[in-house]
Write an enzyme that holds these catalytic residues in place. Structure first.
Site, PDB file in Angstrom:
ATOM      1  N   VAL A 116       0.839  -1.200   0.000  1.00  0.00           N
ATOM      2  CA  VAL A 116       0.000   0.000   0.000  1.00  0.00           C
ATOM      3  C   VAL A 116       0.872   1.248   0.000  1.00  0.00           C
ATOM      4  CG1 VAL A 116      -1.618   1.351   1.387  1.00  0.00           C
ATOM      5  CG2 VAL A 116      -1.955  -1.104   1.103  1.00  0.00           C
ATOM      6  N   ALA A 117       1.963   1.168   0.761  1.00  0.00           N
ATOM      7  CA  ALA A 117       2.820   2.333   0.872  1.00  0.00           C
ATOM      8  C   ALA A 117       3.490   2.669  -0.452  1.00  0.00           C
ATOM      9  CB  ALA A 117       3.871   2.081   1.933  1.00  0.00           C
ATOM     10  N   ASP A 152      -2.650  33.547 -39.171  1.00  0.00           N
ATOM     11  CA  ASP A 152      -3.278  34.578 -40.000  1.00  0.00           C
ATOM     12  C   ASP A 152      -2.476  35.847 -39.878  1.00  0.00           C
ATOM     13  OD1 ASP A 152      -5.469  33.163 -40.723  1.00  0.00           O
ATOM     14  OD2 ASP A 152      -6.745  33.892 -39.094  1.00  0.00           O
ATOM     15  N   ASP A 184     -10.376  32.503 -38.047  1.00  0.00           N
ATOM     16  CA  ASP A 184     -11.458  33.328 -37.515  1.00  0.00           C
ATOM     17  C   ASP A 184     -12.773  33.110 -38.249  1.00  0.00           C
ATOM     18  OD1 ASP A 184     -10.534  34.468 -39.810  1.00  0.00           O
ATOM     19  OD2 ASP A 184      -9.854  36.338 -38.885  1.00  0.00           O
ATOM     20  N   ASP A 219     -12.999  28.331 -41.669  1.00  0.00           N
ATOM     21  CA  ASP A 219     -11.731  27.883 -41.070  1.00  0.00           C
ATOM     22  C   ASP A 219     -11.967  26.689 -40.150  1.00  0.00           C
ATOM     23  OD1 ASP A 219      -9.980  29.669 -42.199  1.00  0.00           O
ATOM     24  OD2 ASP A 219     -10.338  31.209 -40.675  1.00  0.00           O
ATOM     25  N   GLU A 255      12.279   4.526   0.191  1.00  0.00           N
ATOM     26  CA  GLU A 255      11.485   3.762   1.164  1.00  0.00           C
ATOM     27  C   GLU A 255      11.676   2.250   0.983  1.00  0.00           C
ATOM     28  OE1 GLU A 255       7.830   7.034   1.383  1.00  0.00           O
ATOM     29  OE2 GLU A 255       7.651   5.283   0.115  1.00  0.00           O
ATOM     30  N   ASP A 266       4.607  14.708   1.611  1.00  0.00           N
ATOM     31  CA  ASP A 266       4.987  14.767   0.196  1.00  0.00           C
ATOM     32  C   ASP A 266       3.963  15.414  -0.728  1.00  0.00           C
ATOM     33  OD1 ASP A 266       7.494  13.876   0.192  1.00  0.00           O
ATOM     34  OD2 ASP A 266       7.118  12.002  -0.885  1.00  0.00           O
TER      35      ASP A 266
HETATM   36  P1  ATP Z   1      -5.539  37.889 -43.184  1.00  0.00           P
HETATM   37  O1  ATP Z   1      -4.564  36.809 -43.185  1.00  0.00           O
HETATM   38  O2  ATP Z   1      -4.940  39.227 -43.420  1.00  0.00           O
HETATM   39  O3  ATP Z   1      -6.491  37.831 -42.044  1.00  0.00           O
HETATM   40  P2  ATP Z   1      -7.561  36.864 -44.712  1.00  0.00           P
HETATM   41  O4  ATP Z   1      -7.084  35.505 -44.919  1.00  0.00           O
HETATM   42  O5  ATP Z   1      -8.601  37.121 -43.724  1.00  0.00           O
HETATM   43  O6  ATP Z   1      -6.365  37.799 -44.495  1.00  0.00           O
HETATM   44  P3  ATP Z   1      -9.439  37.601 -46.614  1.00  0.00           P
HETATM   45  O7  ATP Z   1     -10.274  38.266 -45.603  1.00  0.00           O
HETATM   46  O8  ATP Z   1      -9.809  36.309 -47.205  1.00  0.00           O
HETATM   47  O9  ATP Z   1      -7.977  37.463 -46.094  1.00  0.00           O
HETATM   48  O10 ATP Z   1      -9.214  38.677 -47.746  1.00  0.00           O
HETATM   49  C1  ATP Z   1      -8.568  38.382 -48.956  1.00  0.00           C
HETATM   50  C2  ATP Z   1      -8.647  39.598 -49.835  1.00  0.00           C
HETATM   51  O11 ATP Z   1     -10.005  39.894 -50.082  1.00  0.00           O
HETATM   52  C3  ATP Z   1      -8.080  40.854 -49.186  1.00  0.00           C
HETATM   53  O12 ATP Z   1      -6.729  41.030 -49.509  1.00  0.00           O
HETATM   54  C4  ATP Z   1      -8.922  41.955 -49.766  1.00  0.00           C
HETATM   55  O13 ATP Z   1      -8.374  42.400 -50.979  1.00  0.00           O
HETATM   56  C5  ATP Z   1     -10.237  41.295 -50.065  1.00  0.00           C
HETATM   57  N1  ATP Z   1     -11.222  41.593 -49.022  1.00  0.00           N
HETATM   58  C6  ATP Z   1     -11.096  41.443 -47.707  1.00  0.00           C
HETATM   59  N2  ATP Z   1     -12.207  41.809 -47.054  1.00  0.00           N
HETATM   60  C7  ATP Z   1     -13.095  42.187 -47.990  1.00  0.00           C
HETATM   61  C8  ATP Z   1     -14.429  42.668 -47.962  1.00  0.00           C
HETATM   62  N3  ATP Z   1     -15.114  42.835 -46.833  1.00  0.00           N
HETATM   63  N4  ATP Z   1     -15.018  42.973 -49.136  1.00  0.00           N
HETATM   64  C9  ATP Z   1     -14.360  42.801 -50.279  1.00  0.00           C
HETATM   65  N5  ATP Z   1     -13.111  42.377 -50.381  1.00  0.00           N
HETATM   66  C10 ATP Z   1     -12.464  42.064 -49.269  1.00  0.00           C
END
Ligand code: ATP
Length: 936
Positions: free
Chosen positions: A309-310, A356, A657, A661, A726, A756
């Site tokens: 046990v110990a 990103d 984001d 993704d 021990e 301990d």
């Molecule tokens: P990051 O790595 O900078 O976050 P991302 O992967 O989010 O970029 P996206 O948002 O896909 O990139 O944008 C790609 C391209 O699309 C941009 O470089 C821009 O030219 C265009 N873009 C981004 N946002 C918009 C929008 N709201 N309306 C139209 N075109 C856009």
């Protein structure tokens, strides 16, 4: 048709559900305009007063929390654990042995009670740990509030989802988690994932058109709480909240999902089992040796059982969980919320971070600084989202900024009391609104002159967004997006003085200007427009045959803290790969500023070129350890890259984001979502959420993850080495023919559970060592009990064992009494076993200090840098002193008072142990220096 009153009359909570049911059935049949009146609201949203009244009357939009299992159940579960069962059986047998003994030995009874004590203590530690882990998980969840965008008093606001009431008008976009049951009144290419309700994970399209009556869940014009928006945008009116929603009704009061054990916990549990097996074997061996030595059956059995046990490492699994939980809490304090313990572990062995750009490496504080139109560049002054600043010559830039602003969904929010202007929605679009205001355009007037009648939302594959507007001269489309994609869809260009056909030469000129802006690290967007013959042309029509208007370059300064974090990652042997949708030149400029790229020739790979690579070629590309930027990529590319890295046995952390993704986030070893700017879907898919979105927090989490692992190794060495201290004396005494044990089971239990436990916990909470980021990531396959760890256990345990054996036999032999004449009551025996117990306690004090660092001298780390450990160590020594000097405890433990000389000798033993370990570390450092840091 159902009237507003008969669907909305509240009559208690059950009534509410019924009312909502009626809603659901009826609401789908209404035309969008009637939906507003049916729910007693308007396209401008509810007034704040009406919303407050409904909130008071119907309650907040929340579901009851999943019920925790009753406390007593949780506690009872602790006693069903394998260890507990083994110990309970052992205790029962010991009680039985006591009952059968003739004469009865009170020591046997003490042992039986002590074993029960072990089980009880262990169960309470386990229970307390689980209880606090649950609370931690809940409070972590509360740190990422779930919000939604709502129109109230005709103004778009971001509100906590729990404040939604029926009649609220909400805006939905890709990545949103739907917060209540809503009827769509406008829909733009919207698709949703209903998996939470229907179990089917395919995305389904939705529209705002009225439908015939039918099951509400099949309504194509409704979206439901708990589901996610996959693509598109929509405007919708809430018709059911909280328990009245479909989700609320199917939501069972389920027990919290069982927490899964991490590989580390499995390793420790299996090690503990192996040690328990060894203990069993040792017990059996001792029983076999002692039985023929003339000891009674019962006494030999009790002895063997006690030793067994110990030797079982009872507190180990609990100590491990506490240490992981401390890691989670520390990470949360540094803005990294870890949703699964697994991530704490994986973080420590991360080899690649795919990050990103916008928001993670940069501040996501976009400011338009250049507008190129008609062959001329115009500078825009001002910083941030405050519409203060100007364009020297505003007239020429108005057309491009008007188009870009009309094609935006963001809203500028003025500062509230001392705050700053900020953006609700996409920051890129926010920057366009600010630039338009600086050029003298009035957003409300522009929208009034050209009301929007249609929209094709932005997505990161098309990299475009378009809107359709009606104006005095008919309909027209506004389109904005990445320059290359937009240019491909243009046939003409506005040169201010005239609109001319877009020749190859002109296209080349535009792309040259684009490259020029991108090289400065600016995010570049293009804007275009076209006339339309009607309000509802398809997307292909809206986004083709366009007239190019101009380019807009916006600055997004790098986050100041990122450079240092990137350097730390590089030093720690972690590869940082930028994965962005942006232009390669923009990406490279930013990557240089934050230190991801330092050489003249980084590998820059675009999404289009990635498409041309087969898996082998991609593997080859990733195998090179050089600097790598992946640009103009879509989420699918991200997923492919993550998978390819994993084929190479890399441990990949990836940030994300957007809604799409999610697959990459789920697939990666550590999916990291943005807490501030990310979508709900990304946050759900990730195992870690960054509250501040910053790359630096990832680096910090890796550092803490590594330190958790190191700490676990520390307390394992600490705990297992004393087991040797021990066990060896017991074996030595047995084989030397000494009739009694040099340390009794109750004494061992006092060490294991008294002196301990606290130091082990304090070791689990050690702050990260200074050099934790100075060596390469540990291999994913490295076992916790590596040869190095085992070696250290044997080294420290061996010294301890040799020391206490020496003290014991020296004292016994000095008494001059023949071995056979010793009884449990002999004073020399009692003193000797007290010396052995105290010897282990004192050397464990020094052992705890010794294991605090792996290679660095503990004196450099600072003896006072973990005060908990010192306090825990002194507590252990105090407890030992009490056992040695207090008569009632002397009775229980059969101990005797130690002299000052005894303490001095034992202190000397501890110093020898510490010095030997310091010498070993110095040798390790020397060897590492000789090998140029190549070996751990
Ligand atoms: P990051 O790595 O900078 O976050 P991302 O992967 O989010 O970029 P996206 O948002 O896909 O990139 O944008 C790609 C391209 O699309 C941009 O470089 C821009 O030219 C265009 N873009 C981004 N946002 C918009 C929008 N709201 N309306 C139209 N075109 C856009």
């Amino acid at each position: 048709m159902t009237t507003p009153t008969d669907v909305l009359t509240p009559d208690g909570s059950d009534g509410k559900a019924a009312a909502a049911d009626a809603d659901g059935l009826a609401i789908r049949t209404l035309s969008p305009t009637i939906v507003y009146s049916a729910l007693d609201t308007s396209p401008r949203g509810l007034t704040t007063a009406a919303a407050d009244a409904r909130l008071r009357q119907f309650g907040s939009n929340e579901l009851p929390r999943a019920a925790h299992p009753a406390m007593w159940r949780q506690l009872a579960a602790q006693f069903t654990d394998l260890f507990a069962v083994v110990l309970l059986i052992a205790s029962a047998i010991t009680f039985l042995a006591y009952a059968l003994q003739e004469p009865r030995d009170v020591g046997t009874l003490q042992l039986a009670v002590a074993i029960l004590g072990v089980v009880a203590l262990n169960a309470s530690i386990g229970f307390a740990q689980e209880y606090s882990a649950e609370r931690t998980a809940e409070s972590l969840q509360a740190m990422v509030p779930h919000t939604c965008r709502v129109l109230r008093d005709a103004v778009l606001r971001e509100l906590p989802a729990r404040e939604l009431v029926h009649g609220d008008v909400v805006l939905l976009e890709a990545g949103d988690a739907v917060s209540a049951d809503c009827r769509l009144v406008e829909a733009h290419d919207i698709t949703v994932n209903n998996a939470a309700i229907t179990g089917e994970s395919d995305a389904v399209g939705r529209s705002h058109e009225p439908e015939r009556q039918g099951p509400v869940l099949e309504a194509r014009n409704c979206v439901f709480m708990g589901t996610d928006v996959v693509a598109g945008t929509a405007k919708a009116v809430v018709f059911a909240t909280g328990r009245s929603t479909e989700f609320g009704r199917i939501f069972q009061l389920t027990a919290a999902a069982p927490r899964q054990k991490t590989p580390l916990q499995h390793q420790v549990a299996s090690m503990a089992r192996r040690v328990a097996g060894t203990a069993l074997a040792v017990g059996a061996l001792l029983f076999a040796v002692r039985l023929p030595a003339g000891q009674g059956l019962v006494s030999a059995f009790v002895f063997a059982l006690g030793v067994m046990v110990a030797l079982v490492p009872e507190g180990l699994p609990a100590t491990l969980s506490v240490s992981l939980a401390i890691g989670v809490r520390r990470m949360a304090r540094r803005h990294a919320l870890v949703k699964q313990l697994l991530a704490v572990e994986a973080l420590g062995s991360t080899t690649v971070v795919c990050t990103d750009k916008t928001g993670t490496l940069t501040q996501a504080e976009m400011t338009v600084v250049q507008v190129w139109v008609g062959g001329v560049m115009h500078a825009v002054s001002g910083v941030g989202y405050e519409p203060a600043g100007e364009v020297a010559d505003p007239e020429p830039v108005r057309a491009v900024l008007r188009t870009a602003a009309l094609c935006s969904n963001a809203r500028l929010v003025p500062p509230s009391e001392g705050g700053r202007w900020h953006v609700l929605g996409d920051t890129t679009e926010g920057a366009l609104l600010v630039a338009a205001a600086k050029a003298g355009l009035d957003g409300v007037a522009e929208e009034g002159a050209a009301p929007r009648v249609g929209e094709h939302p932005f997505d990161s594959v098309r990299k475009l967004m378009s809107t359709v507007h009606s104006g005095a001269d008919g309909y027209h489309a506004c389109v904005k997006g990445a320059p290359q994609e937009l240019l491909e869809r243009c046939t003409a260009i506005d040169r201010q003085s005239e609109v001319i056909a877009l020749t190859d030469a002109l296209r080349a000129e535009v792309m040259d200007v684009n490259d020029e802006l991108a090289k400065q690290g600016l995010r570049v967007l293009a804007a275009a427009r076209r006339e339309l013959s009607g309000p509802h042309p398809d997307r292909e029509c809206v986004e083709s045959g366009l007239t190019f208007l101009g380019l807009v370059g916006m600055l997004d300064p790098p986050r100041p803290e990122v450079r240092e974090a990137v350097t730390a990652c590089h030093r720690a042997g972690i590869r940082v790969v930028m994965v962005t949708g942006d232009h390669p030149l923009t990406a490279e400029a930013v990557a240089r500023r934050v230190g991801i790229v330092q050489r003249a020739d980084p590998t820059v790979m675009t999404g289009a070129r990635l498409n041309e690579l087969d898996d082998d070629a991609l593997d080859e590309l990733l195998a090179g350890q050089g600097e790598l930027l992946l640009c103009r990529v879509s989420p699918e590319h991200k997923m492919r890259v993550v998978t390819a890295f994993q084929r190479r046995h890399e441990v990949v952390a990836v940030t994300g984001d957007g809604a799409n993704d999610a697959p990459a986030l789920k697939h990666a070893d550590i999916g990291v979502a943005m807490g501030a700017s990310g979508t709900d879907v990304a946050r759900e898919a990730a195992v870690m959420v960054l509250l501040d979105d910053s790359f630096a927090s990832i680096a910090t989490a890796v550092r803490l993850g590594r330190s958790v692992y190191q700490n676990i190794r520390k307390f394992l060495v600490y705990l297992f080495s004393h087991n040797i201290g021990e066990l060896v004396p017991i074996l030595a005494a047995t084989f030397a023919g000494f009739p009694l044990v040099p340390i009794s089971a109750v004494q061992i239990l006092a060490i294991d559970l008294g002196s301990d436990v606290l130091p082990a916990l304090a070791l689990g909470a050690e702050p990260p060592e200074d050099d934790v980021m100075d060596h390469p990531p540990r291999s994913r396959d490295e076992r916790l009990f590596s040869p190095a760890v085992m070696g250290r256990i044997l080294f420290l345990g061996g010294i301890q064992a040799a020391g206490v054996c020496a003290v014991f036999f020296w004292h016994i032999n000095a008494s001059g009494i023949p071995y056979a004449d010793f009884t449990e009551d002999s004073v020399a025996y009692r003193e000797a076993i007290t010396l052995v117990q105290a010897g282990i306690v004192v050397s464990q004090f020094f052992n705890a200090l010794a294991v605090r660092t792996e290679r660095e001298s503990v004196f450099r780390a600072g003896l006072l840098s973990n005060l908990w450990l010192l306090a825990a160590g002194f507590f252990g020594i105090g407890l030992m002193a009490a056992i040695s000097y207090l008569p009632p405890l002397q009775e229980v433990f059969n101990t005797a008072p130690l002299t000052v000389t005894d303490w001095a000798v034992l202190g000397g033993l501890g110093v020898v142990l510490l010095a030997a370990e310091e010498a070993r570390k110095a040798w390790l450092r020397h060897r590492a220096a000789r090998d140029n840091g190549g070996e751990r």
